[in-house]
Write an enzyme that holds these catalytic residues in place. Structure first.
Site, PDB file in Angstrom:
ATOM      1  N   LYS A   1      -6.801  -8.714  16.149  1.00  0.00           N
ATOM      2  CA  LYS A   1      -8.102  -9.335  15.909  1.00  0.00           C
ATOM      3  C   LYS A   1      -7.896 -10.843  15.965  1.00  0.00           C
ATOM      4  O   LYS A   1      -6.753 -11.307  16.075  1.00  0.00           O
ATOM      5  CB  LYS A   1      -8.698  -8.904  14.574  1.00  0.00           C
ATOM      6  CG  LYS A   1      -7.883  -9.323  13.365  1.00  0.00           C
ATOM      7  CD  LYS A   1      -8.645  -8.970  12.118  1.00  0.00           C
ATOM      8  CE  LYS A   1      -8.015  -9.570  10.896  1.00  0.00           C
ATOM      9  NZ  LYS A   1      -8.792  -9.381   9.697  1.00  0.00           N
TER      10      LYS A   1
ATOM     11  N   THR B   1       0.862  -1.179   0.000  1.00  0.00           N
ATOM     12  CA  THR B   1       0.000   0.000   0.000  1.00  0.00           C
ATOM     13  C   THR B   1       0.896   1.226   0.000  1.00  0.00           C
ATOM     14  O   THR B   1       1.640   1.446   0.954  1.00  0.00           O
ATOM     15  CB  THR B   1      -0.907  -0.009   1.245  1.00  0.00           C
ATOM     16  OG1 THR B   1      -1.644  -1.236   1.240  1.00  0.00           O
ATOM     17  CG2 THR B   1      -1.861   1.165   1.247  1.00  0.00           C
TER      18      THR B   1
ATOM     19  N   LEU C   1     -19.840  -3.350  11.149  1.00  0.00           N
ATOM     20  CA  LEU C   1     -20.648  -2.582  12.090  1.00  0.00           C
ATOM     21  C   LEU C   1     -20.628  -3.272  13.450  1.00  0.00           C
ATOM     22  O   LEU C   1     -21.662  -3.412  14.094  1.00  0.00           O
ATOM     23  CB  LEU C   1     -22.092  -2.440  11.571  1.00  0.00           C
ATOM     24  CG  LEU C   1     -22.310  -1.444  10.428  1.00  0.00           C
ATOM     25  CD1 LEU C   1     -23.780  -1.366  10.043  1.00  0.00           C
ATOM     26  CD2 LEU C   1     -21.793  -0.050  10.772  1.00  0.00           C
TER      27      LEU C   1
ATOM     28  N   CYS D   1      -2.776  -2.010   9.106  1.00  0.00           N
ATOM     29  CA  CYS D   1      -3.298  -1.288   7.935  1.00  0.00           C
ATOM     30  C   CYS D   1      -4.116  -0.048   8.270  1.00  0.00           C
ATOM     31  O   CYS D   1      -3.712   1.059   7.931  1.00  0.00           O
ATOM     32  CB  CYS D   1      -4.115  -2.236   7.068  1.00  0.00           C
ATOM     33  SG  CYS D   1      -3.079  -3.473   6.280  1.00  0.00           S
TER      34      CYS D   1
ATOM     35  N   GLY E   1     -16.245  -2.123  19.241  1.00  0.00           N
ATOM     36  CA  GLY E   1     -15.135  -2.751  19.954  1.00  0.00           C
ATOM     37  C   GLY E   1     -14.191  -1.720  20.543  1.00  0.00           C
ATOM     38  O   GLY E   1     -14.568  -0.557  20.729  1.00  0.00           O
TER      39      GLY E   1
HETATM   40  P1  NAD Z   1       5.306  -7.361   6.692  1.00  0.00           P
HETATM   41  O1  NAD Z   1       6.035  -6.448   7.612  1.00  0.00           O
HETATM   42  O2  NAD Z   1       4.647  -8.578   7.235  1.00  0.00           O
HETATM   43  O3  NAD Z   1       6.270  -7.824   5.506  1.00  0.00           O
HETATM   44  C1  NAD Z   1       7.150  -6.968   4.847  1.00  0.00           C
HETATM   45  C2  NAD Z   1       8.377  -7.781   4.492  1.00  0.00           C
HETATM   46  O4  NAD Z   1       9.210  -6.982   3.635  1.00  0.00           O
HETATM   47  C3  NAD Z   1       9.231  -8.180   5.685  1.00  0.00           C
HETATM   48  O5  NAD Z   1       9.415  -9.577   5.699  1.00  0.00           O
HETATM   49  C4  NAD Z   1      10.554  -7.439   5.466  1.00  0.00           C
HETATM   50  O6  NAD Z   1      11.678  -8.150   5.938  1.00  0.00           O
HETATM   51  C5  NAD Z   1      10.555  -7.310   3.960  1.00  0.00           C
HETATM   52  N1  NAD Z   1      11.428  -6.246   3.448  1.00  0.00           N
HETATM   53  C6  NAD Z   1      11.630  -4.994   3.934  1.00  0.00           C
HETATM   54  N2  NAD Z   1      12.489  -4.325   3.168  1.00  0.00           N
HETATM   55  C7  NAD Z   1      12.843  -5.151   2.157  1.00  0.00           C
HETATM   56  C8  NAD Z   1      13.687  -5.014   1.027  1.00  0.00           C
HETATM   57  N3  NAD Z   1      14.334  -3.887   0.785  1.00  0.00           N
HETATM   58  N4  NAD Z   1      13.837  -6.072   0.198  1.00  0.00           N
HETATM   59  C9  NAD Z   1      13.167  -7.231   0.452  1.00  0.00           C
HETATM   60  N5  NAD Z   1      12.350  -7.411   1.496  1.00  0.00           N
HETATM   61  C10 NAD Z   1      12.191  -6.375   2.337  1.00  0.00           C
HETATM   62  O7  NAD Z   1       4.232  -6.428   5.964  1.00  0.00           O
HETATM   63  P2  NAD Z   1       2.826  -6.878   5.341  1.00  0.00           P
HETATM   64  O8  NAD Z   1       1.788  -6.888   6.401  1.00  0.00           O
HETATM   65  O9  NAD Z   1       3.032  -8.080   4.487  1.00  0.00           O
HETATM   66  O10 NAD Z   1       2.507  -5.626   4.410  1.00  0.00           O
HETATM   67  C11 NAD Z   1       3.212  -5.409   3.190  1.00  0.00           C
HETATM   68  C12 NAD Z   1       2.491  -4.309   2.425  1.00  0.00           C
HETATM   69  O11 NAD Z   1       1.168  -4.765   2.078  1.00  0.00           O
HETATM   70  C13 NAD Z   1       2.284  -3.024   3.207  1.00  0.00           C
HETATM   71  O12 NAD Z   1       2.375  -1.942   2.334  1.00  0.00           O
HETATM   72  C14 NAD Z   1       0.863  -3.149   3.723  1.00  0.00           C
HETATM   73  O13 NAD Z   1       0.267  -1.903   3.949  1.00  0.00           O
HETATM   74  C15 NAD Z   1       0.195  -3.852   2.575  1.00  0.00           C
HETATM   75  N6  NAD Z   1      -0.996  -4.635   2.941  1.00  0.00           N
HETATM   76  C16 NAD Z   1      -0.996  -5.354   4.101  1.00  0.00           C
HETATM   77  C17 NAD Z   1      -2.118  -6.108   4.416  1.00  0.00           C
HETATM   78  C18 NAD Z   1      -2.159  -6.898   5.706  1.00  0.00           C
HETATM   79  O14 NAD Z   1      -3.254  -7.299   6.110  1.00  0.00           O
HETATM   80  N7  NAD Z   1      -1.042  -7.162   6.352  1.00  0.00           N
HETATM   81  C19 NAD Z   1      -3.236  -6.134   3.564  1.00  0.00           C
HETATM   82  C20 NAD Z   1      -3.172  -5.410   2.386  1.00  0.00           C
HETATM   83  C21 NAD Z   1      -2.043  -4.662   2.084  1.00  0.00           C
END
Ligand code: NAD
Length: 438
Positions: free
Chosen positions: A325, A122, A254, A264, A257
């Site tokens: 959650k 994101t 809705l 996020c 909590g």
């Molecule tokens: P996370 O922290 O679980 O995973 C990110 C990973 O990226 C880590 O394992 C980290 O070591 C790795 N990383 C960091 N820098 C790096 C680099 N330079 N090269 C390679 N790897 C690197 O994060 P996440 O929850 O998976 O979220 C990732 C993205 O997806 C974010 O932008 C988040 O907003 C978006 N997103 C998350 C969710 C969710 O529910 N977690 C849902 C939709 C979108």
């Protein structure tokens, strides 16, 4: 079948990699966290996510999914590179894009052939163009590449299902060549008639933030209505049902909590407000959502005050639920964090139990007592606070809890326990927006 690299093997990257390999593509997941990659190579999935381990193993066994700590090599070997690194909240509330920028540099340095570079993280609106510039600056020779925005909408706790059977896929691009490749990757979903929304990059980036801000708005809205119900005596659950039966509103999101948390909604609402401010646009609704959420996160302790007062010296308080959650081990910005901080600041002894998230919470609070079971956690407690809606908590044996606690005092911050049963067992209790359901 496409050769795909996923850069960033966190919650989103691993689910995306395993899901795309399940669609028949050849996927290599990579990460700077070498320990994580080593574990994955040994078949160990460190985060708890229902169905993920099986999906990973199945595709590793079929030789469609592999792991490497060599980010550059994974780029060289792929036609499509997904960026799925973290974009955490910076101190000023904006999205920290350092990992995205580093990834773009690595992609540029390893661009040995035409590639589609697709952002799943994101990222603030306009980041696609920044990624394009960084790749161009770092690319020794112009082998051609296209930028795509493909935001992810999965929810932790049901991420595998959400990825494999999404309610929509959004693809933003200005290149027919890239779109053709992306359509090919998601072909199994076309067969399932999943809506695939094709648009430009800026619009795709905006959809993700708008969707998260809207869901956060629903949560803050019903939380404020619950607070009103606390004052009026109405039952917020019946109010929510009465609202949700209107198809224009829908009953989803809705549920009142302790305020939203997780990796996020808090960061994405903040980042959206900052982006808009930088562009001279006021997002008053989203600002109010953030403010209402901060207030809601304090409500749990206010309710405990009403039951046993502010001074918690020599009192043992049990926190049931640490994950932000249910069905996840993720504690990032969990509502349990400010509650534990406040309990410790007021001198309470804190005991905690969570079916999956205790290891992650230990990093933040190493000194509180982590218990092996719900029953051990509630034993001899002066008060119990339910913070996460785990199934195990919904079905807890309240008679057993009543026998084990020192004082029958309970705050149900998720409204998952039966108020009549709590009353019958003579608990002093509070919930969110159901004052008269006794
Ligand atoms: P996370 O922290 O679980 O995973 C990110 C990973 O990226 C880590 O394992 C980290 O070591 C790795 N990383 C960091 N820098 C790096 C680099 N330079 N090269 C390679 N790897 C690197 O994060 P996440 O929850 O998976 O979220 C990732 C993205 O997806 C974010 O932008 C988040 O907003 C978006 N997103 C998350 C969710 C969710 O529910 N977690 C849902 C939709 C979108």
């Amino acid at each position: 079948m496409k050769r795909i690299a996923i850069i960033g093997t966190g919650y989103v990257g691993l689910v995306t990699g395993a899901g795309l390999s399940d669609f028949g593509n050849k996927v290599i997941c990579t990460d700077v966290d070498r320990e994580k990659i080593d574990k994955l190579k040994q078949g160990q999935v460190s985060s708890f996510e229902p169905g993920l381990r099986d999906l990973v193993i199945r595709n590793v066994d079929a030789r469609r999914l592999s792991f490497t700590a060599d980010v550059g090599k994974s780029v060289q070997e792929s036609e499509v590179v997904f960026i799925a690194v973290g974009t955490p909240m910076a101190d000023n509330g904006e999205a920290d894009l350092s990992a995205v920028k580093e990834t773009a540099r690595t992609i540029g340095q390893n661009l040995n052939d035409y590639k589609v570079v697709c952002t799943k993280s994101t990222v603030p609106i306009g980041t696609g163009e920044k990624i394009r510039s960084i790749i161009q600056e770092n690319c020794p020779q112009d082998n051609g590449f296209d930028i795509v925005s493909n935001p992810e909408f999965l929810r932790e706790g049901s991420a595998v299902k959400d990825f494999l059977i999404p309610n929509r896929v959004v693809i933003g691009s200005d290149s027919e060549r890239a779109l053709k490749i992306m359509r090919n990757i998601y072909r199994p979903l076309f067969i399932n008639e999943t809506p695939i929304l094709i648009t430009d990059i800026v619009t795709a980036e905006t959809i993700k933030y708008a969707a998260n801000a809207f869901l956060a708005t629903k949560i803050s809205f019903i939380n404020e209505i619950a607070n009103l119900c606390d004052a009026t005596g109405a039952d917020v659950h019946v109010v929510a049902r009465g609202m949700g039966l209107d198809g224009r509103i829908s009953p989803k999101y809705l549920h009142p909590g302790p305020g939203f948390g997780g990796s996020c909604f808090p960061k994405d609402t903040q980042a959206l407000v900052h982006q808009a401010e930088n562009l001279g646009v006021e997002l008053n609704v989203v600002k109010a959502v953030i403010e209402a959420n901060e207030a809601q996160r304090k409500k749990v302790m206010e309710k405990l005050d009403q039951l046993i007062g502010k001074d918690l010296k020599d009192k043992t308080v049990t926190v049931l639920g640490l994950a932000f959650k249910s069905n996840t081990d993720d504690v990032r910005l969990s509502p349990a964090i400010p509650v534990i901080e406040d309990l410790l600041a007021r001198g309470a002894e804190v005991k905690a139990f969570d079916p999956e998230a205790m290891n992650n919470m230990r990093v933040l609070f190493p000194t509180i007592t982590y218990c092996d079971s719900l029953n051990l956690a509630v034993s001899e407690a002066d008060a119990v606070i339910v913070m996460t809606d785990w199934h195990e908590f919904r079905g807890m044996n309240l008679e057993e809890v009543a026998r084990r606690v020192k004082h029958k005092v309970l705050v149900d911050a998720r409204n998952i326990l039966n108020p009549r049963e709590l009353k019958r067992l003579e608990f002093k209790f509070q919930n969110i927006g159901r004052p008269n359901v006794r």
